[in-house]
Structures are given as C-alpha cells and as structure tokens.
Design an enzyme around this catalytic site. Structure first.
Site, PDB file in Angstrom:
ATOM      1  N   HIS A   1      75.978  51.565  22.580  1.00 35.21           N
ATOM      2  CA  HIS A   1      75.791  52.979  22.910  1.00 35.21           C
ATOM      3  C   HIS A   1      76.348  53.255  24.303  1.00 35.21           C
ATOM      4  O   HIS A   1      76.124  52.485  25.235  1.00 35.21           O
ATOM      5  CB  HIS A   1      74.309  53.350  22.888  1.00 35.21           C
ATOM      6  CG  HIS A   1      74.035  54.761  23.311  1.00 35.21           C
ATOM      7  ND1 HIS A   1      73.275  55.080  24.409  1.00 35.21           N
ATOM      8  CD2 HIS A   1      74.436  55.949  22.781  1.00 35.21           C
ATOM      9  CE1 HIS A   1      73.202  56.393  24.534  1.00 35.21           C
ATOM     10  NE2 HIS A   1      73.895  56.950  23.561  1.00 35.21           N
ATOM     11  N   SER A   2      77.126  54.326  24.416  1.00 34.42           N
ATOM     12  CA  SER A   2      77.578  54.856  25.693  1.00 34.42           C
ATOM     13  C   SER A   2      78.323  53.791  26.508  1.00 34.42           C
ATOM     14  O   SER A   2      79.220  53.120  25.989  1.00 34.42           O
ATOM     15  CB  SER A   2      76.378  55.438  26.452  1.00 34.42           C
ATOM     16  OG  SER A   2      76.790  56.294  27.488  1.00 34.42           O
ATOM     17  N   ILE A   3      77.918  53.591  27.784  1.00 36.02           N
ATOM     18  CA  ILE A   3      78.634  52.637  28.627  1.00 36.02           C
ATOM     19  C   ILE A   3      78.494  51.207  28.123  1.00 36.02           C
ATOM     20  O   ILE A   3      79.307  50.341  28.454  1.00 36.02           O
ATOM     21  CB  ILE A   3      78.158  52.750  30.098  1.00 36.02           C
ATOM     22  CG1 ILE A   3      79.191  52.113  31.039  1.00 36.02           C
ATOM     23  CG2 ILE A   3      76.783  52.130  30.274  1.00 36.02           C
ATOM     24  CD1 ILE A   3      78.889  52.350  32.511  1.00 36.02           C
TER      25      ILE A   3
ATOM     26  N   ALA B   1      79.360  50.270  25.391  1.00 41.63           N
ATOM     27  CA  ALA B   1      80.537  50.002  24.559  1.00 41.63           C
ATOM     28  C   ALA B   1      81.631  49.265  25.318  1.00 41.63           C
ATOM     29  O   ALA B   1      82.575  48.759  24.694  1.00 41.63           O
ATOM     30  CB  ALA B   1      81.085  51.316  23.997  1.00 41.63           C
TER      31      ALA B   1
ATOM     32  N   THR C   1      81.705  54.837  25.829  1.00 44.27           N
ATOM     33  CA  THR C   1      81.721  55.287  27.216  1.00 44.27           C
ATOM     34  C   THR C   1      82.911  56.182  27.543  1.00 44.27           C
ATOM     35  O   THR C   1      84.058  55.813  27.363  1.00 44.27           O
ATOM     36  CB  THR C   1      81.696  54.077  28.169  1.00 44.27           C
ATOM     37  OG1 THR C   1      81.710  54.551  29.512  1.00 44.27           O
ATOM     38  CG2 THR C   1      82.874  53.155  27.937  1.00 44.27           C
TER      39      THR C   1
END
Length: 394
Positions: free
Chosen positions: A224-226, A228, A251
């Site tokens: 999820h998000s950063i 990645a 991200t």
C-alpha cells in the site's frame, strides 16, 4: 437457602446472558479493546521473526548492535495452508504491519480475508518502523508519520476539502472521517514516525526482503502507498522469488512525491532519482548514475489529471522488474486516481506489462486511499484474490 434447582436455573441464566452480552456492547473504534467485544479476525497461529540485519560496533556503549533487520509476523490459518504461495504484506508510510489486521471500526481486516482462503500470510514492519525500529539512530532519523489534517484531507474525508473533482465520489469511509469521530481517532492513533533516510531504508529492505523470500519461497507481494517501493526493489533484486506484485495505490509519481498526499502541484518535491526508487535499479541500456536517465514532463496538469514525468524516448527498459507480474488497484475517489497513471505508464514505457484496475470501473465504488480499511474492503479483497488465482494459472 435456595433449593438446588433454583440455584442451577439462576446460574444457567447468568451464563446465557453473559454469552449474549457482547452484542450489547459498543465495540467501535478503541472501545473494541473491551474483553467482551468479539474479534472479527480469522483464526490463525502466530509467530514472529527478525530477518536479516548485521552487527555494527556501538560507539557509545561498547559491544555491537544489530541493525537493518526486518520484523516479520507469520500468520498461519488454523485450518492449515491450502494455497501454493504465501502472501507478504508491506504497509505504507506512517503505519506498521498491524494495519492489515482489523479495521479502525473493528471490522474484519484485509489480511483475514486471505487467511480464511488458506494463505500463509506474512506482515512486515519495514526497517526503521514499528517493531523494526533501529538502534542506529543517526542512520535512521525519524520524521512525523501523519497528522489529523493530512489524514482528513487525503485519506478519510477528501470530499470535504474538494481538492480534486473525484473526491466527491468518496462514500466508503466508516464514520465521519474527521477528528472527534471514534473511528477516525482510532485510525489516526496508529500513525507512527518513519525514517527520512529512504536511501538507507531501501538498501536494508532490499537485503532483508530478499532474505525473507529465500526462506519462505516464491510469494506474492501486496503493498500500500509508499510501501510499494519495496516490492519494486525485490522484483529487481530477486525476481525469481516474486510470484506477483500487487499494489494498492502505489507510491505517488516517478521522480517526485506529493507532500502529505496533497494533490496540488505546489506540493511536489523531487524524489526517487531512479524513477521509482531512491537507490539503483537495473535499466537496459545500463545507467551508471541516475543523472543518465533523460526525462520529459507531459504538459497536462489539472486537479482531475496530474502531469507525469516519463523517460525521454528511446526509453531504457527495466528487464528484471519486467519478469514479475504487476497490478495496481486505485479507488475512484482517491487522490491517486489523478496520478497513478504516472507509475503505470512509466512501467509500461520501460517494458513492464503493468495492469491497472480502476475499482470504480469494475463496480466497486466510493473508495479513497485506504480502501482496504473502508466499508467495502471485502470486495477489494475479492478482486485481489481473483487476480492471484489468474496469475497462478499463467
């Protein structure tokens, strides 16, 4: 004295009332800590491990310290593992691996859906974060994870600020999404510091992450998000051990970051000089330094569709990352719907067969950046499970 029969009747009634009691308790948000509140989580056996790391001298206390180690929780379904490949979950910035467990309103967490399907699940705390906090204090300086304003604006209630038109489609966050709401307060309470030295973190995650995969075998990586960032690095360094790379809103954008998940171009800052990462990844033709990557900025930049930085043609390829199946999933009301095309198109330009699933286009509506915590998280889990099953057959 009461007759024995009467005593037994009273005792039985008390047991019956106690068994029914949990339904009468408010178990939303932090009130779920009450022992009478029943867990919605899957049944599993739990172990934890510290993977990777190395000894370095302690300049203050003498002796040696272990640094760069990765914290890993191993969750095995109580009914046994019935799937061929494990799943490894990578949390985003300002959170820890625990975010994949129950939701802030104490519904079933994202990891539990896959435990119920018979997957071995591994939750990591990335190096420098949570239970992988590092004793190398100078090497891992910390910064604030998030604030209530960042959370409201970018995660739980973007429709109120209306920074981008798609925000008005946001309907799935449980509760108001604002300070004072017990669900929001429980959500924000879990934010923790993260390191500002992303180069050091990436290097340690590359080493410890591939070591983890070498121990558990070929696995699917869910991020999820950063978070990645790390499956991209592992796909580059040990692609034979990565069955697939599943990214829940990867991200931000190549070569840049949006500060606090803001959608204004004024919030952009230079970042990730290697395009998707801060540390070297394998390009073809090879690049001796990131300065050799020639870039071009497409000119479209509106609140609904943000501009992107791509490679100038002819673009270098990403041959190792291209060996791994890749999918990104984006909620229709998230800030990421305005710029996730930047990551997907960058990968495609570099020869990666990147798939992009826009959840709104397949009938899963109203999701923001933390869709895996929102009211329809079970629907999103089904999309991920179907993608894995398809990838297993390819």
């Amino acid at each position: 004295m009461l007759p024995l029969l009467a005593i037994l009747v009273v005792a039985f009634a008390a047991l019956f009332i106690d068994a029914a009691a949990p339904a009468t308790y408010d178990c939303v948000g932090l009130k779920g800590v009450n022992p009478r509140c029943r867990s919605k989580e899957a049944a599993y056996q739990r172990e934890y491990f510290y993977i990777g790391g190395r000894y370095v001298p302690s300049p203050v206390f003498g002796g040696n310290l272990v640094v760069d180690q990765l914290y890993v929780e191993k969750l095995i379904p109580s009914k046994g593992v019935h799937q061929p490949y494990p799943l490894v979950f990578f949390h985003g910035g300002g959170s820890a691996g625990s975010i994949w467990l129950q939701t802030p309103d104490n519904r079933k967490g994202f990891a539990s859906y896959f435990i119920d399907l018979g997957y071995a699940v591994y939750l990591v705390d990335q190096t420098s974060v949570g239970r992988a906090t590092q004793n190398d204090l100078p090497g891992y300086p910390l910064r604030v994870g998030s604030t209530d304003q960042i959370a409201e604006r970018g995660f739980s209630a973007p429709e109120i600020v209306n920074d981008y038109p798609q925000s008005q489609l946001h309907t799935q966050w449980p509760g108001t999404g604002r300070i004072g709401d017990p669900i929001f307060d429980a959500f924000v309470a879990q934010f923790i510091p993260l390191t500002s030295n992303l180069t050091r973190q990436e290097l340690s995650m590359r080493a410890s992450g591939c070591e983890l995969l070498s121990l558990i075998g070929r696995s699917y990586l869910i991020s999820h998000s950063i978070g990645a960032l790390h499956p991209i690095l592992l796909s580059n360094d040990c692609p034979a051990l990565v069955a697939g790379n599943i990214n829940l809103e990867p991200t931000t954008i190549p070569f840049q970051s949006y500060l606090g998940n803001a959608t204004s171009s004024a919030g952009r800052t230079p970042n990730r000089p290697w395009g998707l990462t801060n540390t070297r990844i394998t390009y073809d033709p090879p690049a001796a330094s990131s300065s050799e990557l020639r870039t071009v900025d497409n000119e479209t930049d509106t609140p609904a569709l943000r501009s992107c930085i791509y490679q100038a043609e002819p673009a270098r390829r990403l041959p190792e990352i291209a060996k791994v199946k890749y999918v990104a999933l984006t909620g229709e009301a998230s800030p990421h719907i305005t710029y996730d095309q930047c990551v997907v198109n960058y990968l495609r330009q570099a020869g990666v067969k990147a798939e992009w699933i826009k959840l709104g286009e397949i009938g899963i509506r109203g999701n923001g950046h933390f869709g895996f915590l929102e009211e329809n998280n079970g629907e999103i889990a089904k999309v991920v499970a179907r993608w894995i099953k398809r990838a297993d057959k390819e």
